[in-house]
Design an enzyme around this catalytic site. Structure first.
Site, mmCIF file in Angstrom:
data_model
loop_
_atom_site.group_PDB
_atom_site.id
_atom_site.type_symbol
_atom_site.label_atom_id
_atom_site.label_comp_id
_atom_site.label_asym_id
_atom_site.label_seq_id
_atom_site.Cartn_x
_atom_site.Cartn_y
_atom_site.Cartn_z
ATOM 1 N N TYR A 4 -12.984 31.260 20.530
ATOM 2 C CA TYR A 4 -12.573 31.631 21.884
ATOM 3 C C TYR A 4 -13.166 32.969 22.308
ATOM 4 O O TYR A 4 -13.393 33.216 23.481
ATOM 5 C CB TYR A 4 -11.052 31.735 21.975
ATOM 6 C CG TYR A 4 -10.342 30.449 22.310
ATOM 7 C CD1 TYR A 4 -10.490 29.326 21.509
ATOM 8 C CD2 TYR A 4 -9.520 30.360 23.422
ATOM 9 C CE1 TYR A 4 -9.828 28.161 21.806
ATOM 10 C CE2 TYR A 4 -8.851 29.190 23.727
ATOM 11 C CZ TYR A 4 -9.005 28.098 22.919
ATOM 12 O OH TYR A 4 -8.337 26.948 23.222
ATOM 13 N N LYS B 196 -11.891 23.933 8.282
ATOM 14 C CA LYS B 196 -12.914 22.981 7.842
ATOM 15 C C LYS B 196 -13.808 23.720 6.845
ATOM 16 O O LYS B 196 -14.975 24.002 7.124
ATOM 17 C CB LYS B 196 -13.725 22.471 9.047
ATOM 18 C CG LYS B 196 -12.988 21.500 9.937
ATOM 19 C CD LYS B 196 -13.004 20.067 9.429
ATOM 20 C CE LYS B 196 -14.353 19.409 9.629
ATOM 21 N NZ LYS B 196 -14.361 18.005 9.099
ATOM 22 N N ASP C 233 -9.394 17.767 10.362
ATOM 23 C CA ASP C 233 -9.411 16.353 10.784
ATOM 24 C C ASP C 233 -8.341 15.560 10.040
ATOM 25 O O ASP C 233 -7.611 14.758 10.636
ATOM 26 C CB ASP C 233 -10.810 15.727 10.594
ATOM 27 C CG ASP C 233 -11.380 15.951 9.200
ATOM 28 O OD1 ASP C 233 -10.857 16.787 8.438
ATOM 29 O OD2 ASP C 233 -12.387 15.273 8.867
ATOM 30 N N ASP D 100 -5.267 25.020 18.883
ATOM 31 C CA ASP D 100 -5.152 24.531 20.262
ATOM 32 C C ASP D 100 -5.003 23.009 20.249
ATOM 33 O O ASP D 100 -4.117 22.443 20.886
ATOM 34 C CB ASP D 100 -6.403 24.964 21.039
ATOM 35 C CG ASP D 100 -6.341 24.549 22.507
ATOM 36 O OD1 ASP D 100 -5.259 24.684 23.114
ATOM 37 O OD2 ASP D 100 -7.363 24.075 23.023
ATOM 38 N N ASP E 78 -1.275 20.640 20.590
ATOM 39 C CA ASP E 78 -1.063 19.615 21.629
ATOM 40 C C ASP E 78 -0.645 18.307 20.980
ATOM 41 O O ASP E 78 0.265 17.615 21.440
ATOM 42 C CB ASP E 78 -2.350 19.383 22.444
ATOM 43 C CG ASP E 78 -2.358 20.183 23.739
ATOM 44 O OD1 ASP E 78 -1.700 21.241 23.775
ATOM 45 O OD2 ASP E 78 -3.014 19.750 24.710
HETATM 46 C C1 IPM Z 1 -3.134 26.785 25.406
HETATM 47 C C2 IPM Z 1 -4.071 26.487 26.530
HETATM 48 C C3 IPM Z 1 -5.032 27.653 26.653
HETATM 49 C C4 IPM Z 1 -5.846 27.716 25.379
HETATM 50 C C5 IPM Z 1 -5.937 27.615 27.901
HETATM 51 C C6 IPM Z 1 -5.118 27.550 29.162
HETATM 52 C C7 IPM Z 1 -6.876 28.764 27.923
HETATM 53 O O1 IPM Z 1 -4.713 25.278 26.323
HETATM 54 O O2 IPM Z 1 -2.427 27.803 25.484
HETATM 55 O O3 IPM Z 1 -3.104 26.005 24.457
HETATM 56 O O4 IPM Z 1 -6.835 26.993 25.208
HETATM 57 O O5 IPM Z 1 -5.474 28.503 24.519
HETATM 58 MG MG MG Z 2 -4.035 24.197 24.625
#
Ligand code: IPM
Ligand code: MG
Length: 370
Positions: free
Chosen positions: A143, A194, A227, A251, A255
Site C-alpha cells: 500500500y 506467501k 492462498d 485486506d 473481507d
Molecule cells: C479497507 C478498505 C481500504 C483498504 C480502502 C478504502 C483504501 O478496503 O479498509 O479494507 O484497502 O484498506
Molecule cells: Mg478492504
C-alpha cells in the site's frame, strides 16, 4: 464525573452519516447517564471533504485526529468521485489517517452472534460460535511501498508497479499486538504470508518465528500461506483464533472473514498505533462495511457495525470494559428480539429502519444499563 474524553467523529460519505447519527444517540445516552462525558468534534472526510474543501482530508482534520483521544470513522467513497485522479480519491482520507497517526495494527474481528448464525451463506454448523480476529498490518507493505508508479515505456505502452516491503521492526510490532491479543483469547496465532514466493514473506515468517521464541513461546503459533488461508477460512473457519498478516493479504482475508458472518453490517474494527511516551495510543474505529452508495439516504442501513465500533472504542481507548460490554449486549438483545435491518433480514422477523434500530438499542440500554 469522569474527565472529558476527546473524540473526533468523521462520518464521511454514503451511509456513514446515517449510521453515525445513531451512534451519537448512544454517546448522548452515556452523557445523560453521566457515566462518561465525551467532548465531540466532527469533520468532513472523503468525498464530502472533496466537495466542500477540494481535498479528501484537510490538514486541520489530520491535526484534530492527532489531538483526539480516539477517532470514530464512518466510511468514504462513492461513484460520484470514482473518476478523480489517484491522489484525489476519497479513500486517501483513511490511508492518510492510518499513516499519519501511525495506526499500524488493524484489528478486524469476525464474530457470529447467535441470533445471526443463519445469516451466513455457509452452513450454520460451520460458522456457529465463530470468533476470530484478523490483525492486519496497516501502514506498510504494498500500500505504501516505494517505488510505485506508472511509467511510459519507449514504445508508448506503460508499466505500472508497486513494491511490497517490510522491515523487521514493522513485522515485530504488529506480531506483538497479535500475540498479546491471543493471550487474552484462545492463545493461538496463525501468521499468514506467501513465504514460498516472496522475500518479504520469508522475512515475515522468520521474524514472527524469532519473536515468538523470544517473547511469546507460551502462545500456540502456526504459519500458513495466504492462498491456503483463504481456502481454510471457508472450509473450517473455527480453526482460527488470531490471524496476523500483511496489509494486502489482510485486506482480502478480512473481507472474506467478514462475509462468513453473513452480515457485513454487523462488524466493527479498530486500528491502533504504538503507545507513545505520554502513555497515549492513537486509535481509529470504523465499521468494516463501506459507504454503500446504493442504499445511502434511504434510512435502511444497519447501524450496528458503527455502534459496535464505538463499543470497541470504549474498550480499547478508554479501558471501559463494562460499558463496552453493555453496548454489545444491548445490540445482541435487540437482534434477539427479532428486529432486523434489510441486510440481515430473515423470514418471519421485523424489518426496521436505521433509526428504529438505533431507538431499540437506546431503549435496551435504558433497560439493562439502568
Ligand atoms: C479497507 C478498505 C481500504 C483498504 C480502502 C478504502 C483504501 O478496503 O479498509 O479494507 O484497502 O484498506
Ligand atoms: Mg478492504
Amino acid at each position: 464525573m469522569a474527565s472529558n474524553k476527546k473524540l473526533l467523529v468523521l462520518p464521511g460519505d454514503g451511509i456513514g452519516p446515517e449510521v453515525m447519527r445513531e451512534v451519537r444517540r448512544i454517546i448522548d445516552w452515556f452523557d445523560r447517564r453521566r457515566a462518561v462525558r465525551f467532548e465531540l468534534d466532527e469533520a468532513l472526510v472523503g468525498g464530502a471533504a472533496i466537495d466542500a474543501l477540494g481535498t479528501p482530508i484537510a490538514p486541520e482534520t489530520v491535526a484534530k485526529a492527532k489531538a483526539a483521544d480516539a477517532v470514530l470513522f464512518g466510511s468514504v467513497g462513492g461513484p460520484k468521485w470514482d473518476k478523480l485522479g489517484f491522489d484525489m480519491r476519497p479513500e486517501i482520507a483513511i490511508l492518510t489517517l492510518r499513516k499519519e497517526l501511525g495506526l499500524f495494527a488493524n484489528l478486524r474481528p469476525a464474530q457470529v452472534l447467535d441470533p445471526l448464525a443463519d445469516a451466513s451463506t455457509l452452513k450454520p454448523e460451520v460458522v456457529r460460535g465463530l470468533d476470530l480476529m484478523i490483525v492486519r498490518e496497516s501502514t506498510g507493505g504494498i500500500y505504501f511501498g516505494e517505488p510505485r508508479g506508472i511509467d511510459t515505456l519507449p514504445d508508448g505502452t506503460k508499466r505500472g508497479y508497486n513494491t511490497e516491503v517490510y522491515t523487521t521492526a514493522e513485522i515485530e510490532r504488529v506480531a506483538r499486538v497479535a500475540f498479546e491479543f491471543a493471550r487474552k483469547r484462545q492463545n493461538r496465532v496463525c501468521s499468514v504470508e506467501k513465504a514460498n514466493v516472496m522475500e518479504s514473506g520469508l522475512l515475515w515468517r522468520q521474524t514472527v518465528t524469532d519473536l515468538h521464541a523470544r517473547a511469546f513461546a507460551d502462545v500456540d503459533l502456526s504459519h500458513m500461506y495466504a492462498d491456503n488461508c483463504a481456502m481454510q477460512l471457508v472450509r473450517n473457519p473455527r480453526q482460527f483464533d488470531v490471524i496476523v498478516t500483511t496489509n494486502l493479504f489482510g485486506d482480502l482475508l478480512s473481507d472474506l472473514a467478514s462475509m462468513l458472518t453473513g452480515s457485513l453490517g454487523m462488524l466493527p474494527s479498530a486500528t491502533i498505533g504504538a503507545v507513545g511516551p505520554d502513555g497515549k495510543r492513537h486509535a481509529l474505529y470504523e465499521p468494516i462495511h463501506g459507504s454503500a452508495p446504493d442504499i445511502a439516504g434511504k434510512g435502511i442501513a444497519n447501524p450496528m457495525a458503527q455502534i459496535l465500533s464505538f463499543a470497541m472504542l470504549l474498550r480499547y481507548s478508554f479501558g471501559m470494559e463494562d460499558e463496552a460490554k453493555l453496548v454489545e449486549r444491548a445490540c445482541t438483545n435487540v437482534l434477539g428480539s427479532g428486529l432486523r435491518t434489510a441486510d440481515i433480514m430473515q423470514p418471519g422477523l421485523a424489518r426496521v429502519s436505521t433509526q428504529v434500530m438505533g431507538d431499540a438499542v437506546v431503549r435496551e440500554l435504558d433497560k439493562i444499563g439502568g
